[in-house]
Enzyme design. Structure first.
Site, PDB file in Angstrom:
ATOM      1  N   LYS A 155       0.842  -1.196   0.000  1.00 31.64           N
ATOM      2  CA  LYS A 155       0.000   0.000   0.000  1.00 31.64           C
ATOM      3  C   LYS A 155       0.880   1.250   0.000  1.00 31.64           C
ATOM      4  O   LYS A 155       1.896   1.312   0.700  1.00 31.64           O
ATOM      5  CB  LYS A 155      -0.898  -0.026   1.239  1.00 31.64           C
ATOM      6  CG  LYS A 155      -1.819   1.170   1.389  1.00 31.64           C
ATOM      7  CD  LYS A 155      -2.598   1.042   2.706  1.00 31.64           C
ATOM      8  CE  LYS A 155      -3.519   2.221   2.947  1.00 31.64           C
ATOM      9  NZ  LYS A 155      -4.196   2.128   4.265  1.00 31.64           N
TER      10      LYS A 155
ATOM     11  N   SER B 119      -9.046   1.555   3.555  1.00 29.11           N
ATOM     12  CA  SER B 119      -8.157   2.293   2.682  1.00 29.11           C
ATOM     13  C   SER B 119      -7.157   1.435   1.913  1.00 29.11           C
ATOM     14  O   SER B 119      -6.446   1.946   1.046  1.00 29.11           O
ATOM     15  CB  SER B 119      -7.391   3.335   3.502  1.00 29.11           C
ATOM     16  OG  SER B 119      -6.622   2.715   4.529  1.00 29.11           O
TER      17      SER B 119
ATOM     18  N   SER C   3      -9.389  -0.875   7.535  1.00 26.98           N
ATOM     19  CA  SER C   3      -8.709  -0.714   6.250  1.00 26.98           C
ATOM     20  C   SER C   3      -7.967  -1.896   5.669  1.00 26.98           C
ATOM     21  O   SER C   3      -7.561  -1.855   4.515  1.00 26.98           O
ATOM     22  CB  SER C   3      -7.750   0.477   6.323  1.00 26.98           C
ATOM     23  OG  SER C   3      -8.438   1.649   6.621  1.00 26.98           O
TER      24      SER C   3
END
Length: 465
Positions: free
Chosen positions: A77, A152, A176
């Site tokens: 990420k 996220s 997330s």
């Protein structure tokens, strides 16, 4: 090849049945073929990855000692620092930002022999439940491109589900890694707070709520990554656990485990298909020899975890976002704008919220005196269409923030929680369930997840892209 899990890929490399170069190239080819539909990858480091793969291949030929992930590609990420590879945090404000040092979690996977292949998309500054931003756009769900993969860590979940990567790193402040895993049908673990250092992640605040977590297509991959990622790094003050890591995580417990399961009240309202999937999972555990029964946790019914989360993270996040965006107001997307526009939290509200979290911790502690694990939903609905601001569940209209209802309590309290698929909606979308246990009992969570995976009718399903 791209849909074999990381453990199998590492075994094939060690057995010389596939070379790291072939493995990395296969994933590059998959990214080039599929990612234009997904927009999950924001930076592909193909040449560097192939160079590392060639070095890994030479190590195999020499008979060197190999790490547990030797030659296996992984993705990260874009909120986690990667040395000499852009880490842009989902914002044009950080366009072209290149760290000099890997985040601790990235460094640990690389030390185990894994090869960084790509960075994945995220919402602006990681603070949203849908993955989109002004710099790298919006990511689509590989099961239905008109739907979100969540946030996220949505770029990471979409990449793994679609076979662009076998293993990845996400981060979780309220939902997330687990929510995106549920939306895309993969596995993700938010370990006990402090088990995995968050060093090299941005935003750093509120550090007591942020977790870095592994994401993969199998429980055994998540268990392997967890073992590699856990432990103090001497930098993150929360990563200083006095409890020894159970290196046999996922192994058979010596006693018959007691599992309580819960949908409503406490996590409602919930889509009937999600509720039915949790009930089916409870039945599967019962058939597998666990003591399983429906339960209630009064603290969850009395305390609004989403409200606590907003009051606790706001006073810390807002100044950080204000500093990061100063002088760049033309480059702010809606998520940063929402943070900046939020009303200030009064001290008395902040203190009251902190005290409520302590009561919530006490409620869970009481539950785990009597039970070894809790089974519950991850999200109240399967993956939603892009841009949805409201949900209607059981005749009730709730805001999109309700998606956090069953995940945020475990960030507030720091409990371990794993998300995995166990069902499918009428529309063909994955439905996930969440398994939690007492603090530092990741071995229990992983054991239960492995048992469920073994009897799951949906294990191994993949999107047709």
């Amino acid at each position: 090849m791209p849909f074999e899990d990381a453990t199998e890929q590492a075994a094939q490399v060690a057995a010389k049945s596939i070379s790291p170069v072939e493995l990395v190239q296969a994933h590059i080819d998959r990214i080039e073929a599929v990612d234009p539909q997904l927009n999950a990858v924001v930076t592909l480091v193909a040449e560097r990855a192939l160079a590392e793969a060639r070095a890994a291949e030479q190590a195999v030929r020499r008979g060197d000692d190999l790490g547990p992930l030797h030659g296996v590609p992984f993705t990260v990420k874009d909120s986690l620092d990667t040395a000499e590879v852009p880490t842009q945090r989902g914002s044009p404000i950080f366009r072209g930002r290149i760290p000099t040092v890997d985040a601790t979690s990235v460094a640990r996977l690389r030390h185990a022999g894994a090869i960084l292949l790509a960075k994945t998309n995220l919402p602006e500054f990681s603070y949203a439940i849908e993955t989109e931003n002004l710099l790298t756009g919006r990511t689509n769900n590989p099961w239905d491109l008109s739907r979100t993969p969540g946030g996220s860590s949505g770029g990471e979940s979409a990449a793994i589900a679609a076979g662009l990567s076998p293993l990845g790193l996400g981060s979780d402040v309220a939902i997330s890694v687990r929510g995106p895993a549920a939306h895309t049908g993969i596995v993700a673990l938010k370990a006990t707070h402090g088990r995995i250092p968050t060093t090299g992640h941005w935003p750093e605040v509120p550090r007591r709520l942020w977790h870095v977590g592994p994401m993969a297509r199998s429980v055994r991959d998540v268990a392997l990554a967890y073992r590699l990622l856990s432990g103090p790094d001497g930098i993150d003050g929360y990563a200083n656990s006095p409890v020894e890591l159970d290196l046999g995580c996922g192994s058979e417990p010596t006693n018959r485990l007691r599992v309580g399961w819960l949908v409503e009240p406490g996590f409602g309202p919930i889509d009937p298909e999600v509720a039915a999937t949790v009930a089916d999972t409870a039945s599967a555990l019962s058939s597998a020899g666990f003591d399983v029964e429906p339960i209630r946790i009064p603290a969850l019914e009395e305390i609004d975890g989403i409200d606590l989360y907003l009051k606790l993270q706001g006073p810390e996040v807002k100044p950080v976002v204000a500093e990061a965006t100063a002088g760049h107001h033309d480059q702010i997307f809606k998520y940063a704008a929402r943070i900046l526009a939020a009303p200030d939290v009064e001290l008395r509200e902040y203190v009251a919220a902190s005290q409520a979290v302590e009561r919530l911790r006490g409620g869970f502690a009481d539950f785990f005196r009597r039970y070894d694990a809790l089974l519950c939903p991850v999200t109240p609905v399967p993956a939603t269409p892009h841009g949805l601001s409201e949900l209607v569940l059981e005749g009730q209209s709730v805001t999109a923030r309700h998606i956090l209802r069953a995940t945020v309590p475990f960030n507030l309290t720091g409990l371990p929680a794993l998300s995995m698929r166990f069902g499918t909606s009428r529309e063909g979308l994955p439905i996930g369930v969440q398994i939690t246990s007492r603090w530092f009992a990741e071995s229990t969570v992983l054991h239960i997840a492995a048992q469920l995976e073994a009897v799951s009718a949906v294990a191994g399903l993949r999107p047709q892209l």
